[in-house]
Scaffold this active site. Structure first.
Site, PDB file in Angstrom:
ATOM      1  N   ALA A 195      36.149  42.286  41.742  1.00  0.00           N
ATOM      2  CA  ALA A 195      37.347  42.363  40.910  1.00  0.00           C
ATOM      3  C   ALA A 195      38.501  41.607  41.567  1.00  0.00           C
ATOM      4  CB  ALA A 195      37.727  43.816  40.658  1.00  0.00           C
ATOM      5  N   ASP A 196      38.683  41.809  42.847  1.00  0.00           N
ATOM      6  CA  ASP A 196      39.753  41.123  43.574  1.00  0.00           C
ATOM      7  C   ASP A 196      39.561  39.607  43.563  1.00  0.00           C
ATOM      8  OD1 ASP A 196      42.004  42.430  44.695  1.00  0.00           O
ATOM      9  OD2 ASP A 196      40.698  43.595  45.991  1.00  0.00           O
ATOM     10  N   ILE A 197      38.412  39.162  44.040  1.00  0.00           N
ATOM     11  CA  ILE A 197      38.169  37.722  44.128  1.00  0.00           C
ATOM     12  C   ILE A 197      38.100  37.109  42.733  1.00  0.00           C
ATOM     13  CG2 ILE A 197      36.569  35.935  44.904  1.00  0.00           C
ATOM     14  CD1 ILE A 197      38.115  37.288  47.156  1.00  0.00           C
ATOM     15  N   GLY A 200      41.546  36.642  41.458  1.00  0.00           N
ATOM     16  CA  GLY A 200      42.164  35.503  42.120  1.00  0.00           C
ATOM     17  C   GLY A 200      41.719  34.181  41.511  1.00  0.00           C
TER      18      GLY A 200
END
Length: 423
Positions: A195-197, A200
């Site tokens: 989810a984070d990457i 981004g």
């Protein structure tokens, strides 16, 4: 003058403009001349801005004085200097400016930076930037061409908007964890922060698209990116099963919901992965294994049949696979055109012959660490290959240089310092 400003003044060589003048003539990087303000911490925002920096953008990382990006002190083990390995792996090609945005003086300096910026990325909880008077409406009045990207856990609107934004929560609430792990087992998150990457990456693509639009029209825009939506966007196969069949998808371990066999299988010395994803490959697999009985078995005639009887299919295949080692099987299957691969640890993957050839581990010179490892560039541009121009910055390392670039002379800087802009 603050210690932060004194420290930055002692390192004028960090200015990328000066470095470019000293470097031999070469084709400019695609984002050379683009200025990015990285007003973000931890992962999604810093990762997005690092990608822009790798492509040549002048990324100015705006950090709180004293503490800086939270990731500087994360991970639970110490390096030679104060910064964590996680921070060092997500913040190359940036310059650090330490500004206290909670003060009027700090905001005045920030506004001057905004006037020279093309893209701004922030990942505070929704509402925080407005309280700081650094929100899009405020800064767009100073720079109408600015592309302003906000990254949060669940977006800027909706009933979950105010919740903290963390990868674990986004994976759980997006459904990703509902299909991760093994049937009947406890909840399992994806081993990497998808989810984070993912957020981004989506924010980067949106920012570049909006920047191109602003170049054509002179008008920037606001981008609302979230971890929740990024994780949902990865669910192409899984949600297709639900929308097509009406049945919520379940965890399948390493298997695939569209074809079988396509998963990790047990060998004599462990596991390896393989896939016979169409009828031709299935028949080739049976021939290679010397198992004509599998071809004639009505449970395995077609791909839908094999999907319906996946568990017994794998049991049958493993009766043969356990007679030889993983490496033997991978070599054999690849030799007849069947996709297969070894299960590597991260150290094995990075140090593999292919990983080294693709330069997926590189070393960066750093003033505290000496040589520090970084993940290599994930895509290769042949005409304008990405470059490491700047080491991951020390906190506030470039404050003085950047302030001079935006026209603040020594007297102005002293005045801002006295008013608490940098502390």
């Amino acid at each position: 003058m603050s210690d932060v400003l004194d420290q930055a003044r002692e390192k004028p060589e960090a200015n990328p403009q000066r470095q470019a003048e000293a470097a031999p003539a070469q084709r400019p990087l695609p984002l050379a001349g683009v200025r990015v303000l990285d007003v973000s911490q931890v992962m999604a925002g810093p990762y997005s801005c690092m990608l822009l920096g790798d492509l040549g953008a002048d990324v100015i990382k705006i950090e709180p004085p004293g503490t800086g990006d939270q990731t500087r002190g994360a991970m639970g083990f110490k390096m030679k200097g104060p910064d964590s390995m996680g921070f060092l792996n997500m913040n190359r090609n940036k310059r650090s400016v330490a500004i206290n945005l909670k003060t009027d003086a700090g905001r005045e300096v920030f506004y001057e930076l905004v006037k020279s910026a093309d893209i701004l990325v922030e990942n505070y909880r929704p509402g925080v930037m407005k309280k700081l008077k650094c929100d899009y409406e405020t800064v767009a009045a100073l720079n109408p061409r600015l592309v302003y990207a906000s990254i949060s856990g669940f977006g800027q609107t909706g009933p979950w908007a105010g919740r903290p934004g963390f990868d674990l929560m986004a994976q759980a609430m997006s459904g990703v964890m509902s299909v991760t792990g093994h049937p009947g087992g406890p909840p399992v998150k994806a081993g990497v922060p998808v989810a984070d990457i993912g957020c981004g990456l989506f924010a980067t693509y949106a920012a570049l698209a909006a920047y191109i639009g602003a170049k054509n029209t002179g008008q920037g825009q606001y981008i609302d990116a979230s971890l929740f939506e990024a994780a949902l966007a990865f669910s192409v196969w899984d949600i297709s099963e639900y929308w097509g069949r009406g049945t919520p998808p379940i965890p399948l371990g390493t298997a695939n919901r569209m074809s079988a066999p396509y998963q990790a299988v047990r060998s004599q010395d462990g596991y390896f992965v393989m896939g016979a994803t169409n009828q031709k490959l299935w028949l080739q697999l049976c021939e290679t294994l010397g198992r004509p009985d599998l071809v004639e078995d009505p449970r395995f005639k077609t791909n839908p049949d094999r999907l319906a009887h996946r568990e017994v299919l794998i049991e049958e295949l493993e009766k043969t696979f356990v007679t030889r080692t993983s490496d033997d099987w991978v070599e054999t299957l690849l030799g007849v055109g069947i996709p297969a691969g070894t299960m590597y640890t991260y150290p094995e993957a990075f140090e593999s012959e292919h990983g080294r050839h693709r330069q997926m581990r590189m070393e960066i010179d750093h003033p505290n660490e000496g040589k520090v490892s970084n993940i290599g560039f994930a895509v290769k541009l042949t005409g304008t290959p990405q470059q490491v121009r700047l080491h991951p910055p020390l906190l506030g390392e470039h404050t003085s240089d950047v302030l001079r670039e935006i026209g603040l002379d020594a007297a102005a800087v002293e005045g801002f310092t006295a008013r608490g802009a940098f502390s």
